[in-house]
Design a protein around this motif. Sequence first.
Motif, PDB file in Angstrom:
ATOM      1  N   ASP A 102      -3.907   8.282   3.283  1.00  0.00           N
ATOM      2  CA  ASP A 102      -3.703   7.606   4.453  1.00  0.00           C
ATOM      3  C   ASP A 102      -2.507   6.808   4.305  1.00  0.00           C
ATOM      4  O   ASP A 102      -2.311   5.757   3.505  1.00  0.00           O
ATOM      5  N   THR A 104      -0.811   4.697   6.712  1.00  0.00           N
ATOM      6  CA  THR A 104      -0.542   3.732   7.585  1.00  0.00           C
ATOM      7  C   THR A 104      -1.004   2.479   7.198  1.00  0.00           C
ATOM      8  O   THR A 104      -2.110   2.211   6.250  1.00  0.00           O
ATOM      9  N   VAL A 105      -0.001   1.341   7.061  1.00  0.00           N
ATOM     10  CA  VAL A 105      -0.080   0.108   6.619  1.00  0.00           C
ATOM     11  C   VAL A 105       0.000  -0.994   7.541  1.00  0.00           C
ATOM     12  O   VAL A 105       1.076  -0.915   8.148  1.00  0.00           O
ATOM     13  N   THR A 106      -1.032  -1.425   8.090  1.00  0.00           N
ATOM     14  CA  THR A 106      -0.914  -2.240   9.274  1.00  0.00           C
ATOM     15  C   THR A 106      -0.389  -3.778   8.681  1.00  0.00           C
ATOM     16  O   THR A 106      -0.488  -4.253   7.232  1.00  0.00           O
ATOM     17  N   ASP A 107       0.163  -4.703   9.583  1.00  0.00           N
ATOM     18  CA  ASP A 107       0.549  -6.160   9.253  1.00  0.00           C
ATOM     19  C   ASP A 107      -0.638  -7.001   8.726  1.00  0.00           C
ATOM     20  O   ASP A 107      -0.446  -7.542   7.731  1.00  0.00           O
ATOM     21  N   GLY A 108      -1.842  -6.663   9.302  1.00  0.00           N
ATOM     22  CA  GLY A 108      -2.890  -7.238   8.792  1.00  0.00           C
ATOM     23  C   GLY A 108      -3.238  -6.959   7.299  1.00  0.00           C
ATOM     24  O   GLY A 108      -3.620  -7.967   6.762  1.00  0.00           O
ATOM     25  N   GLN A 109      -3.118  -5.737   6.967  1.00  0.00           N
ATOM     26  CA  GLN A 109      -3.408  -5.137   5.746  1.00  0.00           C
ATOM     27  C   GLN A 109      -2.494  -5.915   4.678  1.00  0.00           C
ATOM     28  O   GLN A 109      -2.793  -6.442   3.634  1.00  0.00           O
ATOM     29  N   LYS A 234       7.811  -7.430   2.045  1.00  0.00           N
ATOM     30  CA  LYS A 234       6.921  -6.670   2.619  1.00  0.00           C
ATOM     31  C   LYS A 234       7.097  -5.206   2.278  1.00  0.00           C
ATOM     32  O   LYS A 234       6.220  -4.334   2.137  1.00  0.00           O
ATOM     33  N   ARG A 238       4.304  -3.038   0.665  1.00  0.00           N
ATOM     34  CA  ARG A 238       3.545  -1.634   1.295  1.00  0.00           C
ATOM     35  C   ARG A 238       3.472  -0.532   0.182  1.00  0.00           C
ATOM     36  O   ARG A 238       2.601   0.213   0.032  1.00  0.00           O
TER      37      ARG A 238
END
Length: 275
Positions: A102, A104-109, A234, A238
């Motif tokens: 996976d 996908t890395v969200t801002d929340g994560q 950031k 990530r």
Amino acid sequence: MSSCEGIFKSEPESTPLARVGDEYLYREDIESLLNSQLNEQDSTSLVTNYINNWAVKQLLFSKAQINLTEEQIASFERLVSNYRIDLFTRAYKEALVLRGEDTTVTDGQLRQFYEQEKENFILKEKILQLRFVELPKQFLNKGEVIKRLNNFNVEDQVFLDSIGVQFTKLNFNDSLWIPLTRIIQEIPPLTYENEGRYLKKSQFFELEDSLGVYLGKISDIREINEIAPLSYIKPTLRQVLLNRRKLDFLRRLETELLDEAVKQNEFEIYEKEKE
């Protein structure tokens, strides 16, 4: 070195280009070297050099098998075998990761990870947020630019944008963190010796040299050994998250492989006999 088969075939399957002992080199083995853009002379020279290099390797290999000790040969055979296994397994694991990971890395994560790990992200260089312009020496309206750059409300930003083509350099994105090294590169009158005098939080500076006039307003500063701001690291965060996911995925994969092999009776560990 039996695993070195491939371009070195033991039995002729088509007309060979060269032979060393029982080893043959074929045209299809060198087709990747032949470029339609090469003239005939260059192609001939390239092929001749390749054939000679191939022959030297084959001859040296033959001599090595005769002159090296049995222990050395056995050691090299193990290395070749292990390397072959590593190549295959690494390629297979990478393919599985690409298929199952996976990304996908969200801002929340990212924020959660940052809060948990931020003590590990310490700055090794001073970073700053600033807006900045470089004016040509002959620029006539410097006072207006200074006023607008200092105030920097919406009207000021519109004005500065409208005359931006007259500036030699500009940066109006004062939410962007910039390393001190980069700032010193962009503003030659600034040095590591004098930056502490001009680069202070909320300070406006004006510097000049033979090339131009440099105007800037510092919005914020983070010093060496402070915790790096989230926005600055950031991309790094990530990548760290993705690497950890990859390692977790591979650990699970290896565990599942072992468990399945045990269930299928394909893998077992024999107990040592008690002395």
